[in-house]
Design a protein around this motif. Structure first.
Motif, PDB file in Angstrom:
ATOM      1  N   MET A 187       0.837  -1.187   0.000  1.00  0.00           N
ATOM      2  CA  MET A 187       0.000   0.000   0.000  1.00  0.00           C
ATOM      3  C   MET A 187       0.881   1.250   0.000  1.00  0.00           C
ATOM      4  O   MET A 187       1.993   1.244   0.476  1.00  0.00           O
ATOM      5  CB  MET A 187      -0.913   0.016   1.207  1.00  0.00           C
ATOM      6  N   ILE A 188       0.300   2.321  -0.505  1.00  0.00           N
ATOM      7  CA  ILE A 188       1.027   3.572  -0.694  1.00  0.00           C
ATOM      8  C   ILE A 188       0.234   4.716  -0.069  1.00  0.00           C
ATOM      9  O   ILE A 188      -0.991   4.748  -0.146  1.00  0.00           O
ATOM     10  CB  ILE A 188       1.219   3.851  -2.203  1.00  0.00           C
ATOM     11  N   SER A 189       0.943   5.656   0.540  1.00  0.00           N
ATOM     12  CA  SER A 189       0.331   6.911   0.983  1.00  0.00           C
ATOM     13  C   SER A 189       0.671   7.961  -0.066  1.00  0.00           C
ATOM     14  O   SER A 189       1.844   8.213  -0.350  1.00  0.00           O
ATOM     15  CB  SER A 189       0.868   7.344   2.342  1.00  0.00           C
ATOM     16  N   VAL A 190      -0.361   8.546  -0.661  1.00  0.00           N
ATOM     17  CA  VAL A 190      -0.189   9.578  -1.689  1.00  0.00           C
ATOM     18  C   VAL A 190      -0.458  10.928  -1.040  1.00  0.00           C
ATOM     19  O   VAL A 190      -1.506  11.129  -0.434  1.00  0.00           O
ATOM     20  CB  VAL A 190      -1.162   9.355  -2.869  1.00  0.00           C
ATOM     21  N   ILE A 220      -7.957   7.825  -7.779  1.00  0.00           N
ATOM     22  CA  ILE A 220      -8.917   6.915  -7.151  1.00  0.00           C
ATOM     23  C   ILE A 220      -9.388   5.847  -8.137  1.00  0.00           C
ATOM     24  O   ILE A 220      -9.380   4.654  -7.819  1.00  0.00           O
ATOM     25  CB  ILE A 220     -10.100   7.713  -6.575  1.00  0.00           C
ATOM     26  N   GLU A 221      -9.780   6.265  -9.323  1.00  0.00           N
ATOM     27  CA  GLU A 221     -10.300   5.313 -10.298  1.00  0.00           C
ATOM     28  C   GLU A 221      -9.204   4.466 -10.935  1.00  0.00           C
ATOM     29  O   GLU A 221      -9.474   3.370 -11.408  1.00  0.00           O
ATOM     30  CB  GLU A 221     -11.105   6.046 -11.375  1.00  0.00           C
ATOM     31  N   GLY A 222      -7.964   4.947 -10.909  1.00  0.00           N
ATOM     32  CA  GLY A 222      -6.871   4.219 -11.535  1.00  0.00           C
ATOM     33  C   GLY A 222      -6.110   3.281 -10.628  1.00  0.00           C
ATOM     34  O   GLY A 222      -5.248   2.534 -11.077  1.00  0.00           O
ATOM     35  N   GLN A 223      -6.439   3.288  -9.334  1.00  0.00           N
ATOM     36  CA  GLN A 223      -5.689   2.431  -8.408  1.00  0.00           C
ATOM     37  C   GLN A 223      -6.256   1.016  -8.386  1.00  0.00           C
ATOM     38  O   GLN A 223      -7.450   0.805  -8.554  1.00  0.00           O
ATOM     39  CB  GLN A 223      -5.663   3.040  -7.008  1.00  0.00           C
ATOM     40  N   VAL A 236      -1.952  13.719 -13.431  1.00  0.00           N
ATOM     41  CA  VAL A 236      -2.966  12.748 -13.799  1.00  0.00           C
ATOM     42  C   VAL A 236      -2.327  11.367 -13.719  1.00  0.00           C
ATOM     43  O   VAL A 236      -1.260  11.136 -14.291  1.00  0.00           O
ATOM     44  CB  VAL A 236      -3.505  13.012 -15.230  1.00  0.00           C
ATOM     45  N   PHE A 237      -2.972  10.453 -12.999  1.00  0.00           N
ATOM     46  CA  PHE A 237      -2.461   9.109 -12.787  1.00  0.00           C
ATOM     47  C   PHE A 237      -2.921   8.176 -13.913  1.00  0.00           C
ATOM     48  O   PHE A 237      -4.086   8.218 -14.309  1.00  0.00           O
ATOM     49  CB  PHE A 237      -2.998   8.545 -11.463  1.00  0.00           C
ATOM     50  N   PRO A 238      -2.041   7.291 -14.378  1.00  0.00           N
ATOM     51  CA  PRO A 238      -2.471   6.289 -15.360  1.00  0.00           C
ATOM     52  C   PRO A 238      -3.189   5.140 -14.657  1.00  0.00           C
ATOM     53  O   PRO A 238      -3.040   4.952 -13.438  1.00  0.00           O
ATOM     54  CB  PRO A 238      -1.156   5.805 -15.977  1.00  0.00           C
ATOM     55  N   ASN A 239      -3.949   4.366 -15.403  1.00  0.00           N
ATOM     56  CA  ASN A 239      -4.597   3.185 -14.823  1.00  0.00           C
ATOM     57  C   ASN A 239      -3.534   2.236 -14.290  1.00  0.00           C
ATOM     58  O   ASN A 239      -2.511   2.026 -14.928  1.00  0.00           O
ATOM     59  CB  ASN A 239      -5.455   2.469 -15.870  1.00  0.00           C
ATOM     60  N   GLY A 240      -3.797   1.686 -13.118  1.00  0.00           N
ATOM     61  CA  GLY A 240      -2.873   0.740 -12.495  1.00  0.00           C
ATOM     62  C   GLY A 240      -1.603   1.376 -11.973  1.00  0.00           C
ATOM     63  O   GLY A 240      -0.598   0.701 -11.778  1.00  0.00           O
ATOM     64  N   TRP A 241      -1.657   2.653 -11.684  1.00  0.00           N
ATOM     65  CA  TRP A 241      -0.457   3.372 -11.255  1.00  0.00           C
ATOM     66  C   TRP A 241       0.197   2.745 -10.035  1.00  0.00           C
ATOM     67  O   TRP A 241       1.416   2.705  -9.925  1.00  0.00           O
ATOM     68  CB  TRP A 241      -0.772   4.850 -10.999  1.00  0.00           C
ATOM     69  N   LEU A 275       4.078   1.103  -9.790  1.00  0.00           N
ATOM     70  CA  LEU A 275       5.087   1.627  -8.864  1.00  0.00           C
ATOM     71  C   LEU A 275       5.757   0.533  -8.042  1.00  0.00           C
ATOM     72  O   LEU A 275       6.884   0.673  -7.607  1.00  0.00           O
ATOM     73  CB  LEU A 275       4.466   2.654  -7.918  1.00  0.00           C
ATOM     74  N   LYS A 276       5.070  -0.565  -7.830  1.00  0.00           N
ATOM     75  CA  LYS A 276       5.621  -1.646  -7.023  1.00  0.00           C
ATOM     76  C   LYS A 276       6.602  -2.535  -7.796  1.00  0.00           C
ATOM     77  O   LYS A 276       7.304  -3.326  -7.219  1.00  0.00           O
ATOM     78  CB  LYS A 276       4.494  -2.509  -6.446  1.00  0.00           C
ATOM     79  N   VAL A 277       6.643  -2.399  -9.109  1.00  0.00           N
ATOM     80  CA  VAL A 277       7.524  -3.229  -9.925  1.00  0.00           C
ATOM     81  C   VAL A 277       8.961  -2.863  -9.711  1.00  0.00           C
ATOM     82  O   VAL A 277       9.352  -1.803  -9.463  1.00  0.00           O
ATOM     83  CB  VAL A 277       7.144  -3.105 -11.422  1.00  0.00           C
TER      84      VAL A 277
END
Length: 100
Positions: free
Chosen positions: A1-4, A23-26, A89-94, A98-100
């Motif tokens: 999990m990430i704190s943004v 929100i919609e891309g996470q 703007v965040f991409p889908n699955g952001w 990031l975890k990769v």
């Protein structure tokens, strides 16, 4: 999990797009902290719109980007922290990317 951490000032339209994409891309349910650096009333309708998905840190008066961001980090609950401007703007699955 990430704190943004998303500091915001006087950009409700940008903040709305930023929050929608975050929100919609996470994939997971991450902590999203919006640091309102003064001008709460200007951003109020956006904060209420996304209220169930975000934590709001209302500083009540303008303290500046650096101090506001630091206060957001102090309120983070996860070890991984992402700091973004309110016009990003965040991409889908952001969060997965990031975890990769």
């Amino acid at each position: 999990m990430i704190s943004v951490i998303i500091p915001t000032y006087k950009s409700p339209e940008s903040l709305d797009l930023c929050l929608r994409s975050a929100i919609e891309g996470q994939h997971n349910t991450n902590q999203i902290i919006v640091v309102v650096d003064g001008f709460y009333d200007l951003n109020k309708h956006i904060l209420e719109k996304w209220g169930e998905y975000i934590d709001v840190l209302n500083l009540e008066q303008n303290v500046g980007l650096c101090k506001g961001t630091n206060l957001g980090v102090y309120n983070a609950i996860h070890d991984k922290i992402l700091i973004v401007n309110d016009d990003n703007v965040f991409p889908n699955g952001w969060d997965i990317n990031l975890k990769v």
